[in-house]
Motif scaffolding. Structure first.
Motif, PDB file in Angstrom:
ATOM      1  N   ASP A 156     -13.398  18.706   1.765  1.00 32.38           N
ATOM      2  CA  ASP A 156     -14.390  19.501   2.467  1.00 32.38           C
ATOM      3  C   ASP A 156     -14.570  20.863   1.788  1.00 32.38           C
ATOM      4  O   ASP A 156     -15.633  21.467   1.825  1.00 32.38           O
TER       5      ASP A 156
ATOM      6  N   ASP B  62     -23.461  18.270  -2.483  1.00 35.90           N
ATOM      7  CA  ASP B  62     -22.302  18.923  -1.873  1.00 35.90           C
ATOM      8  C   ASP B  62     -21.028  18.626  -2.659  1.00 35.90           C
ATOM      9  O   ASP B  62     -20.677  17.467  -2.885  1.00 35.90           O
TER      10      ASP B  62
ATOM     11  N   ARG C 275     -25.074  25.162   5.202  1.00 35.91           N
ATOM     12  CA  ARG C 275     -23.819  25.662   5.759  1.00 35.91           C
ATOM     13  C   ARG C 275     -22.672  25.614   4.771  1.00 35.91           C
ATOM     14  O   ARG C 275     -21.633  26.216   5.009  1.00 35.91           O
ATOM     15  N   ARG C 276     -22.880  24.855   3.682  1.00 38.13           N
ATOM     16  CA  ARG C 276     -21.731  24.474   2.873  1.00 38.13           C
ATOM     17  C   ARG C 276     -21.418  25.490   1.784  1.00 38.13           C
ATOM     18  O   ARG C 276     -21.248  25.131   0.621  1.00 38.13           O
TER      19      ARG C 276
ATOM     20  N   ASN D 100     -19.482  24.623  -4.229  1.00 35.50           N
ATOM     21  CA  ASN D 100     -20.884  24.896  -3.894  1.00 35.50           C
ATOM     22  C   ASN D 100     -21.224  26.366  -4.130  1.00 35.50           C
ATOM     23  O   ASN D 100     -22.229  26.696  -4.758  1.00 35.50           O
TER      24      ASN D 100
ATOM     25  N   TYR E 191     -18.725  29.685   5.775  1.00 39.74           N
ATOM     26  CA  TYR E 191     -17.478  29.209   6.375  1.00 39.74           C
ATOM     27  C   TYR E 191     -16.742  30.379   7.038  1.00 39.74           C
ATOM     28  O   TYR E 191     -16.310  30.299   8.189  1.00 39.74           O
TER      29      TYR E 191
ATOM     30  N   TYR F 106     -17.149  23.608  -0.041  1.00 33.86           N
ATOM     31  CA  TYR F 106     -17.505  25.029   0.066  1.00 33.86           C
ATOM     32  C   TYR F 106     -17.313  25.812  -1.231  1.00 33.86           C
ATOM     33  O   TYR F 106     -18.186  26.550  -1.671  1.00 33.86           O
TER      34      TYR F 106
END
Lengths: 350, 609
Positions: B64, B89, B267-268, B95, B273, B92
């Motif tokens: 993730d 993706d 969001r990624r 990215n 985050y 986080y």
């Protein structure tokens, strides 16, 4: 007025020694100059006296009072910086009045004192101008007035004339000298211009690489330079190398096949290697009685400089530069004979 | 011997003024910069009470966060009649890095080309372009991405409507969103940073450098590659790195896209985050994973910063920005050149100004609810700035915080730069680095650090953000743009020759007296310039405002209110109020620009770059 004494003053900036164990005394009322090439430490020495730098070693005395640890604002000196350091946001009046305001002099007295000092430096009527509205010479005078108005015990001048053009420089030089004599204020002056130093000073300290090479009157440093650096820095010179052959009232030196008589500055003995320092202006084509101090060689280069003839002559021991009357018959590639009186020949131990 | 003389030097330097400035600067920067960051680092490396890499291992082993293989997303995928450009993706961390790298490279290319043309060519309308090209720098936090989203919306988006539905130029509808959308929005927002820095390098470059090379036979691209580009490297490096850091820490673009379309890929990125976890912090704790992510963010930013440190410390900046006495080389642009330059600038400026144009339309019309195109003009949203109690409160909060931050930043900026410029105390180089460091600390990290440090050590006091975040926002504002504020003051100090103060001390003035009589009047313009800069910046600051500011709703500043609206917590239609607030920010910025330019004669001040 005050007498300034430096004892063993040393200041390093990283690896550079800007002042190297300087010890000397500047007399009450004297016009004293630090003269030397750029980077020799003369400005640093002045700043040490002003309290703008702290020495690494040594002490500074004003009239035998140790002021080494006094901050600049307690020393009561007047200083003129090379760039004049006029405050651009203040008028001439405010610039000059600043030191008086700091001293909490009453307003009315400030007015009259500023007026007085501006008259002294011949700037009356310019009180309300800003520095950028003044010429270089006027700015220089404001800086001087600002330093003088507080009646300092000591006046410090850091190349104050170097930003002026040649003609103005000479005018200001005379004004400055006259002003200093009138006020009788002890003055320490820094310059790299030897002519300026000669004209202005009672005594000159010649500096090189942070060291004081010689202290003396203008005549002394010119006629009796204590080493080769001073000899070559002050005035123009030709330097020849030779060996001492005899010592009497004068010293006799052999340069290649030429015999030269001169005055030894340091102790020399027969057989010593020495430098023979000759000043171009001391040469003439008039013959001396004795068969010494005669130089003969081919003219390698010559130029007329208004009434005078400058020539470089190749002789067996090297080359010499001479300045002669321009009526002397000389031409390129032809031989020329010149003489120099023995009292003007400087002999320095190598 | 040496140490004794050094001691004397220090003793001379330590007059009361310098001593105060030195202690104040260090105290402030340690308390409001170093310690908070140290607290994050401590939490990130602490597991069961001992030093451990546990949290980092956890992060890097979780796909993730970090995944070399793609985990979904769409990048130039055609579904039906729509081309989806969302990005792929990779977790986080990757990215964020991929987006930041993309933005840096594309902003650099655009910035360099634009700077070269402006610096080296003359053509009619150049001065108009010079001004218009800076439009993206006008603050439109969150709304910019919202507007871009609205433009690119596959159905009903203006762009697709014009080029697909009406003109049939495009073979499919285009949907730019998610990571690709963020990259696009950031590129358009940040290229002026590269442009300005490179332009400054080019304008201060001694023209004889290029002339000499030309006389030796170098021309065209060869001249650019061998002389012009290397000599503008300081500007390019500084600009590109600032863009990289800004992209990493940016919350505005992701939140804008999330708010507009709820796109999951938006969001990624790391900043979101941390932001999301912060939202849970109201309960009183931030997870160590968030601290680890914050440490990773800082590490990336600091790495970039160290690469350009030699260009951005005050002392080097001063030597770089000197010069410019000469007239830069310019050439008249020929017809062929103009045929290339005009379309380039027009296209660039049009697309880069979409957010600002959109903001104006949103604020002044019913566009937010009218669908494709606005139908009527309304001043309702503007009037809400003065009537809606929540909006009024947000504005007055921002004004209060920004005003206080200006005061602190100006004092801190003057004190610290004076110590750096004038004293020979040990630690002035460290202070210079410390002053410059906020460039490399993402705002979101500042927020996490403040939260951890001040809830941890000042719990229940006025400095505890759970009690009241107002003071911390003020401190954060004052520190975050300090490098630029300090630079403005430092430039002023550079122009005040030391002899101006020295002559005052020889006349009997103490350092304290000469500082206020001589220095302050002479650097007043720079100090005010620095103050304006801090004010403009503080008004539109995003990262700490939407995190710390969220801890108590009644303390939230303007950008917090905007984020609430865009993020979807406020009712539909109020996006127009957000746009009206952006319009207010833009107005503040334009006024500041005018004051800096025409009254203070300082060109750089408002941009803060």
């Amino acid at each position: 007025m005050v007498k300034v004494s430096l004892r063993n003053i040393t200041k390093r900036f990283g690896k550079v020694v800007a002042a190297d164990h300087i010890t000397l005394d500047i007399q009450d009322g004297e016009f004293f100059t630090f003269l030397g090439p750029s980077g020799c430490g003369k400005t640093t020495t002045l700043r040490l006296i002003a309290g703008l730098e702290v020495p690494d070693e040594g002490r500074v005395y004003f009239d035998d009072v140790d002021v080494t640890d006094w901050p600049s604002y307690r020393r009561g000196v007047g200083m003129v910086f090379q760039n004049y350091a006029l405050w651009p946001h203040m008028t001439v009046f405010d610039n000059v009045a600043y030191g008086l305001k700091i001293r909490k002099v009453p307003q009315s007295e400030i007015k009259s004192k500023v007026k007085e000092v501006l008259e002294l430096v011949r700037l009356e009527g310019l009180e309300n101008r800003y520095p950028h509205q003044l010429s270089g010479g006027q700015q220089q005078r404001v800086a001087l007035a600002r330093a003088l108005v507080v009646e300092p015990k000591l006046l410090l001048l850091d190349e104050p004339l170097s930003n002026l053009d040649a003609k103005l420089r000479i005018e200001m030089r005379e004004e400055l000298k006259e002003l200093q004599k009138r006020l009788g204020i002890t003055t320490i002056y820094v310059t790299h211009d030897q002519e300026e130093a000669m004209v202005l000073s009672d005594r000159i300290a010649i500096m090189n690489n942070g060291r004081v090479e010689q202290v003396g009157t203008p005549q002394e440093v010119y006629r009796r330079p204590s080493n080769l650096f001073v000899a070559t820095f002050i005035g123009r010179t030709s330097v020849l190398e030779g060996v001492v052959t005899a010592i009497g009232d004068f010293v006799e030196v052999k340069i290649s096949d030429i015999k030269v008589k001169g005055v030894a500055i340091n102790e020399v003995s027969v057989g010593d290697k020495v430098y023979v320092v000759l000043r171009p202006h001391d040469f003439s084509t008039r013959k001396e009685e004795e068969e010494v101090n005669i130089f003969e060689g081919v003219v390698e280069w010559m130029a007329f400089t208004g009434g005078l003839l400058e020539a470089r002559i190749g002789i067996s021991g090297g080359k010499i530069l001479v300045t002669l009357d321009d009526e002397v018959p000389a031409s390129m590639g032809k031989k020329l004979r010149v003489f120099v009186p023995w009292r003007n020949v400087i002999i320095l131990k190598a | 011997m040496i140490s004794k003389s050094r001691l004397r030097e220090v003793k001379k330097s330590l007059d009361p003024l310098i001593a105060f400035q030195y202690i104040f600067s260090y105290f402030y920067l340690i308390l409001f910069l170093l310690l908070p960051i140290a607290t994050i680092i401590r939490q990130a490396f602490l597991y069961n009470g001992a030093f451990s890499l546990h949290w980092f291992q956890k992060v890097f082993s979780d796909p993730d966060f970090f995944s070399l293989s793609p985990r979904g997303g769409m990048f130039f995928e055609l579904h039906g009649d729509t081309m989806y450009i969302w990005g792929i993706d990779h977790g986080y961390i990757l990215n964020s890095l991929i987006v930041a790298a993309t933005v840096t490279i594309s902003a650099s290319i655009i910035g360099v080309i634009a700077a070269l043309i402006i610096a080296r060519y003359d053509f009619p309308g150049k001065n108009v372009f010079r001004i218009l090209i800076l439009i993206p720098m006008l603050a439109t936090p969150f709304v910019n991405a919202y507007v871009i989203g609205k433009f690119f919306q596959p159905r009903g988006g203006l762009l697709n409507f014009i080029f697909y539905d009406v003109l049939h130029i495009l073979p499919w509808r285009i949907d730019v969103n998610g990571l690709a959308g963020i990259a696009l929005a950031q590129t358009l927002a940040f290229y002026p940073i590269v442009y300005l820095n490179v332009l400054a390098s080019l304008m201060t470059m001694d023209p004889t450098m290029e002339e000499q090379a030309e006389s030796l036979g170098a021309g065209g691209f060869k001249l650019f590659r061998t002389i012009t580009l290397p000599l503008s490297m300081p500007g390019l490096a500084a600009g590109a790195t600032i863009v990289f850091i800004f992209s990493l820490e940016d919350l505005g673009a992701p939140i804008g896209f999330i708010g507009y379309s709820g796109n999951p890929l938006a969001r990624r990125v790391m900043s979101v985050y941390v932001f999301d976890d912060f939202a849970a912090a109201v309960t009183g704790a931030i997870s160590p994973i968030t601290s680890a992510i914050a440490v990773i963010l800082v590490t990336f930013a600091v790495t970039g910063f160290l690469a350009i440190k030699k260009y951005v410390t005050l002392k080097t900046y001063a030597t770089l920005s000197k010069g410019g006495r000469w007239k830069p080389r310019t050439r008249k642009l020929g017809f062929k050149g103009m045929a290339l330059v005009y379309p380039f600038f027009i296209l660039l400026i049009l697309s880069a100004s979409i957010p600002q144009i959109g903001v104006v339309i949103l604020a002044l019309t019913d566009w937010a609810i009218s669908g494709l195109a606005p139908k009527s003009i309304t001043f309702e949203y503007i009037s809400r700035l003065f009537t809606d109690p929540n909006v009024v409160r947000a504005i007055s909060n921002s004004l209060l915080y920004s005003g206080a931050a200006v005061l602190l930043a100006v004092i801190l900026g003057s004190c610290s730069t004076y110590v750096i410029a004038r004293s020979k105390l040990p630690g002035t180089d460290a202070l210079d680095s410390l002053l410059t460091m906020p460039i490399a600390v993402p705002g979101i990290v500042v927020a996490v650090g403040y939260f951890l440090f001040f809830t941890g050590f000042f719990r229940g006091t006025i400095l505890d953000p759970l009690v009241d975040p107002a003071l911390l926002l003020i401190f954060a504002y004052s520190v975050r743009r300090l490098p630029f504020t300090a630079r403005s003051v430092f430039a002023g100090l550079q122009g005040v020759h030391e002899s101006l103060e020295e002559v005052a001390t020889t006349l009997g003035a103490t350092r304290f007296k000469s500082f206020f009589d001589i220095v302050i009047p002479l650097i007043a313009a720079n100090v005010i310039g620095g103050g304006i800069l801090t004010f403009v910046y503080s008004m539109s600051e995003v990262s700490t405002s939407v995190t710390l500011g969220a801890l108590r709703e009644d303390r939230g500043p303007i950008t917090f209110y905007i984020s609430q609206v865009i993020y979807g917590t406020a009712a539909v239609g109020t996006v127009s109020v957000a746009a009206a607030l952006c319009l207010l920010l833009i107005t503040v910025q334009v006024i500041a620009l005018a004051v800096s330019n025409y009254i203070l004669k300082q060109r750089v001040a408002f941009l803060g770059i």
